[in-house]
Write a protein that holds these residues in place. Structure first.
Motif, PDB file in Angstrom:
ATOM      1  N   ARG A  84       0.819  -1.201   0.000  1.00 27.96           N
ATOM      2  CA  ARG A  84       0.000   0.000   0.000  1.00 27.96           C
ATOM      3  C   ARG A  84       0.860   1.261   0.000  1.00 27.96           C
ATOM      4  NH1 ARG A  84      -4.648   1.731   4.437  1.00 27.96           N
ATOM      5  NH2 ARG A  84      -5.311   3.631   3.365  1.00 27.96           N
ATOM      6  N   LEU A  85       2.059   1.164   0.574  1.00 25.12           N
ATOM      7  CA  LEU A  85       2.958   2.314   0.569  1.00 25.12           C
ATOM      8  C   LEU A  85       3.333   2.686  -0.864  1.00 25.12           C
ATOM      9  CD1 LEU A  85       4.821   4.371   1.959  1.00 25.12           C
ATOM     10  CD2 LEU A  85       6.539   2.555   2.135  1.00 25.12           C
ATOM     11  N   GLY A  86       3.691   1.702  -1.672  1.00 28.76           N
ATOM     12  CA  GLY A  86       4.044   1.991  -3.056  1.00 28.76           C
ATOM     13  C   GLY A  86       2.869   2.479  -3.870  1.00 28.76           C
ATOM     14  N   THR A  88       0.365   4.227  -2.640  1.00 28.39           N
ATOM     15  CA  THR A  88       0.049   5.587  -2.187  1.00 28.39           C
ATOM     16  C   THR A  88       1.118   6.580  -2.610  1.00 28.39           C
ATOM     17  OG1 THR A  88      -1.089   4.630  -0.276  1.00 28.39           O
ATOM     18  CG2 THR A  88      -0.559   6.970  -0.172  1.00 28.39           C
ATOM     19  N   VAL A  89       2.387   6.200  -2.459  1.00 29.17           N
ATOM     20  CA  VAL A  89       3.521   7.061  -2.815  1.00 29.17           C
ATOM     21  C   VAL A  89       4.391   6.297  -3.813  1.00 29.17           C
ATOM     22  CG1 VAL A  89       5.399   8.497  -1.947  1.00 29.17           C
ATOM     23  CG2 VAL A  89       3.427   8.012  -0.480  1.00 29.17           C
ATOM     24  N   PRO A  90       4.254   6.532  -5.113  1.00 33.07           N
ATOM     25  CA  PRO A  90       4.995   5.751  -6.112  1.00 33.07           C
ATOM     26  C   PRO A  90       6.507   5.784  -5.933  1.00 33.07           C
ATOM     27  CG  PRO A  90       3.241   7.027  -7.158  1.00 33.07           C
ATOM     28  CD  PRO A  90       3.305   7.482  -5.733  1.00 33.07           C
ATOM     29  N   VAL A  91       7.031   6.848  -5.338  1.00 35.83           N
ATOM     30  CA  VAL A  91       8.484   6.923  -5.130  1.00 35.83           C
ATOM     31  C   VAL A  91       8.952   5.758  -4.277  1.00 35.83           C
ATOM     32  CG1 VAL A  91      10.320   8.284  -4.081  1.00 35.83           C
ATOM     33  CG2 VAL A  91       8.566   9.413  -5.442  1.00 35.83           C
ATOM     34  N   PHE A  92       8.182   5.424  -3.248  1.00 45.09           N
ATOM     35  CA  PHE A  92       8.562   4.307  -2.389  1.00 45.09           C
ATOM     36  C   PHE A  92       8.432   2.983  -3.136  1.00 45.09           C
ATOM     37  CE2 PHE A  92       7.914   7.469   0.927  1.00 45.09           C
ATOM     38  CZ  PHE A  92       8.936   7.157   1.813  1.00 45.09           C
ATOM     39  N   TYR A  95      11.537   2.612  -5.160  1.00 48.11           N
ATOM     40  CA  TYR A  95      12.663   2.359  -4.268  1.00 48.11           C
ATOM     41  C   TYR A  95      12.604   0.930  -3.728  1.00 48.11           C
ATOM     42  CZ  TYR A  95      16.142   3.318  -0.619  1.00 48.11           C
ATOM     43  OH  TYR A  95      17.245   3.295   0.187  1.00 48.11           O
ATOM     44  N   VAL A 141      -0.652   5.934   7.320  1.00 47.71           N
ATOM     45  CA  VAL A 141      -0.884   6.516   5.996  1.00 47.71           C
ATOM     46  C   VAL A 141      -2.165   7.336   5.937  1.00 47.71           C
ATOM     47  CG1 VAL A 141       0.425   4.803   4.738  1.00 47.71           C
ATOM     48  CG2 VAL A 141      -1.964   4.357   5.271  1.00 47.71           C
ATOM     49  N   ASP A 142      -3.044   7.142   6.885  1.00 48.06           N
ATOM     50  CA  ASP A 142      -4.288   7.906   6.889  1.00 48.06           C
ATOM     51  C   ASP A 142      -4.763   8.049   8.325  1.00 48.06           C
ATOM     52  OD1 ASP A 142      -5.335   5.395   7.537  1.00 48.06           O
ATOM     53  OD2 ASP A 142      -5.871   4.969   5.467  1.00 48.06           O
ATOM     54  N   GLN A 168      14.579   5.155   3.892  1.00 49.50           N
ATOM     55  CA  GLN A 168      14.248   6.505   3.463  1.00 49.50           C
ATOM     56  C   GLN A 168      14.830   6.756   2.075  1.00 49.50           C
ATOM     57  OE1 GLN A 168      12.317   8.540   4.959  1.00 49.50           O
ATOM     58  NE2 GLN A 168      12.175   7.780   7.059  1.00 49.50           N
TER      59      GLN A 168
END
Length: 653
Positions: A84-86, A88-92, A95, A141-142, A168
């Motif tokens: 879900r992190l990726g 929500t935030v494609p940069v992660f 990475y 995240v929320d 990070q």
């Protein structure tokens, strides 16, 4: 004539049918060949990789390969990553892909010693409980409080644990270093031993504590910090041998060492030990403390000249480096009208004065030095010097006498003339070294016996060795990097510079030996579209400028309205507040409103142009990325088809 060939040269039906079956068989054979090649490659070439990235992002350095090749026991690495992190935030997400590929490369190179587990911690699951038990950092995240994870836990056969709580993206340049350090610590779980030799009261001053001098007598803050990561052992100034379990020696402002102690340090380095030496042309720390007799120190310099000469290093003690760029603001003498002046002998190093490719200093903000000297490599020396701390170009050399006794900051500043040169203040040295005592152990003082555990004399290092040399021991002094306050009876130290972090990082890299020292920062895998970013910045600057103009016009309009209101009505404030707006005022208000509308239209136009320009460029880049390779393959196929047709036509003729 047979039925397969006509007298008029018509096509031969049976041969055409046979040719079709041959084409189908050839196609099936090609498919079978491709499948077979993939199966064989997966079986025999599973470890073969081709890194086509410009900066070789997925190619492990020689230091990492050395650590992995020396593994004797298996190590299990568990990556906890919430998808879900990726999302929500494609940069992660990008990475995380790189982290997984790097871990697979570690496992491939280790020869089976690295075991990987990729886990996804779902909310309220056992996997999430394991992540929390390892101490990994959960990030909400929320507003529901659901936590996501992106961390690594490593375990060896002895159940020793090392973790990276959260990956990070800002630290992506040091991904290989962080992973290799974690593996190295799991392969050598014992706490490293750090030997300390100094003339300064680094571990506290018992005399000051007995006299109950406020704030005096306590250990240096940097020593408290070092003890959190290393086993610190004091080494006597007359030691004949450095203890065998000491891995790194920190020699900080060790004055007037006898030849026996110098020989012990020399042999420690010759046998492969790592040394961090901090000498000083003028120790502000020592100058601020009385000697054992209660008098001010008469000699505040230190050197290791005999060792440095043999190793090709110079650390002059007759000059100090003055730097105006980060000079401290200090109180001048009472006779001067100006109460605060720049004292160019004390300064903060920031920006390009810190080596951004060295793991120890890359992420630091500033380091403070005081009355520091320069470090040089001797002409013709075989060692390599890598600067860690460097002065700015706004620097010059001062005679050390000007900062020793009653320095005059105002006079020093008045005489300051920058010469445009940048000077190295602390550096790494690497190379094969020879002993400073070619004749063997020095003679002992009368009545002193030779140590029973004295090892055999070593004349040179077995290959290149690593040293760190700095010409300022005041980097350890509390008043230059921490502020200590009393909080409910306890002293709380708050860092104002990164001196402590730098010293700890430098010692930490030395503990890791050549493998960790050789690792340097790399570029990031996410490479932005520089042209798009430049367009965005230019349009943003234009938009902000228009926005500022709008605000200025609004302020001017409000002032005009206030002036108009104050210029009408009666003689008191109440009458002015109740005044009726005149036609002139109404016309002025209408003009102001029209001006505001026009300006807002300009703002919207700038935003629209910004969006259209960037979106248009991004669209073209996407089309190129998506369609370029298929288009090239199609063109290549057409060219091959044309060439093949021509060859067939030529063969028929």
């Amino acid at each position: 004539m047979s039925d397969t060939v006509s007298s008029a040269g018509l096509p031969r039906p049976r041969r055409a049918s046979r040719r079709g079956w041959l084409s189908i068989a050839a196609l099936l054979a090609a498919v079978a060949l491709a499948v077979g090649i993939n199966v064989l490659a997966d079986r025999f070439l599973s470890r073969a990789r081709l890194d086509l990235t410009e900066q070789r992002l997925y190619t492990l350095s020689s230091g990492t390969r050395q650590v992995l090749s020396n593994l004797r026991d298996p190590i299990t690495l568990r990556l906890f990553y919430s998808r879900r992190l990726g999302a929500t935030v494609p940069v992660f997400g990008a990475y995380a892909d790189r982290v997984r590929e790097m871990l697979r490369e570690y496992a491939a190179v280790s020869g089976g010693k690295i075991r990987l587990e990729f886990l996804e911690p779902e909310p309220f699951s056992e996997v999430e409980d394991r992540a929390l038990a390892y101490g990994l950092q959960g990030v909400p995240v929320d507003q529901t409080g659901e936590q996501i994870f992106f961390g690594l836990a490593g375990v060896n056969l002895l159940d020793d644990e090392r973790t990276i709580p959260f990956f990070q993206p800002e630290r992506e340049r040091f991904l290989e270093y962080d992973l290799t350090r974690l593996v190295f610590e799991l392969s050598s779980p014992r706490r490293p031993v750090l030997g300390v030799l100094s003339s300064l009261p680094l571990n506290g001053d018992p005399r000051a504590m007995m006299m109950r001098v406020p704030g005096a007598g306590q250990p240096f803050a940097v020593m408290i910090q070092l003890r959190q990561f290393f086993t610190v052992r004091d080494v006597a100034a007359d030691a004949q041998v450095i203890p065998a379990d000491v891995q790194v020696m920190l020699v900080a402002h060790a004055q007037n060492l006898p030849d026996t102690a110098l020989y012990a340090l020399d042999q420690f380095v010759m046998r492969g030990g790592r040394l961090m030496a901090l000498v000083d042309p003028h120790s502000e720390s020592q100058a601020s403390r009385p000697d054992p007799t209660g008098r001010p120190a008469t000699d505040s310099s230190s050197n290791l000249d005999r060792l440095f000469r043999a190793w090709g290093i110079e650390a002059p003690r007759d000059k100090v480096v003055a730097d105006q760029r980060g000079a401290w603001r200090v109180r001048s003498s009472p006779q001067d009208r100006v109460q605060g002046v720049d004292y160019v002998a004390w300064y903060n190093l920031q920006g390009d004065s810190l080596n951004r490719t060295d793991v120890a200093s890359a992420e630091l903000q500033q380091v403070t030095l005081a009355s520091a000297g320069e470090v040089r490599r001797r002409d013709g020396a075989g060692v390599e010097m890598t600067p860690v701390l460097t002065s700015s170009a706004q620097s010059m050399l001062l005679d050390v006498a000007r900062v020793r006794e009653a320095p005059d900051p105002a006079r020093i500043l008045a005489d300051f003339r920058a010469d445009g040169q940048r000077r190295v203040l602390l550096a790494r040295f690497r190379g094969a070294l020879t002993t400073a005592f070619p004749e063997g152990p020095p003679a002992l003082p009368e009545g002193t016996e030779r140590a029973a555990d004295m090892p055999a004399h070593v004349a040179a290092t077995n290959g290149p060795t690593n040293l760190i040399v700095g010409n300022d021991a005041d980097i350890l002094e509390d008043r230059f990097w921490v502020r200590t306050q009393e909080f409910f009876g306890q002293s709380v130290a708050t860092p104002i510079s990164d001196n402590g972090a730098l010293v700890t990082n430098l010692v930490d890299t030395l503990v890791g030996g050549d493998a960790l020292i050789s690792l340097r920062s790399r570029t990031e895998s996410l490479r932005p579209f520089t042209l798009v970013e430049d367009m965005r910045r230019d349009a943003e600057a234009q938009y902000r400028q228009t926005e500022r103009n709008l605000q200025t016009r609004l302020d001017q309009t409000e002032r005009r309205l206030r002036d108009l209101r104050q210029g009408t009505g009666g003689a008191n404030a109440g009458e002015r507040a109740q005044a009726v707006i005149t036609a002139e005022q109404r016309a002025e208000i209408d003009r102001a409103r029209e001006e505001i509308v026009r300006t807002r239209q300009q703002l919207r136009a700038v935003q629209r142009d910004l969006r259209q320009g960037i979106e248009g460029l991004e669209t073209w880049l996407r089309l190129l990325n998506i369609a370029l390779v298929p288009a090239l393959l199609t063109v290549a196929a057409l060219v091959l088809a044309v060439l093949r047709a021509r060859r067939r036509a030529a063969a028929r003729v």
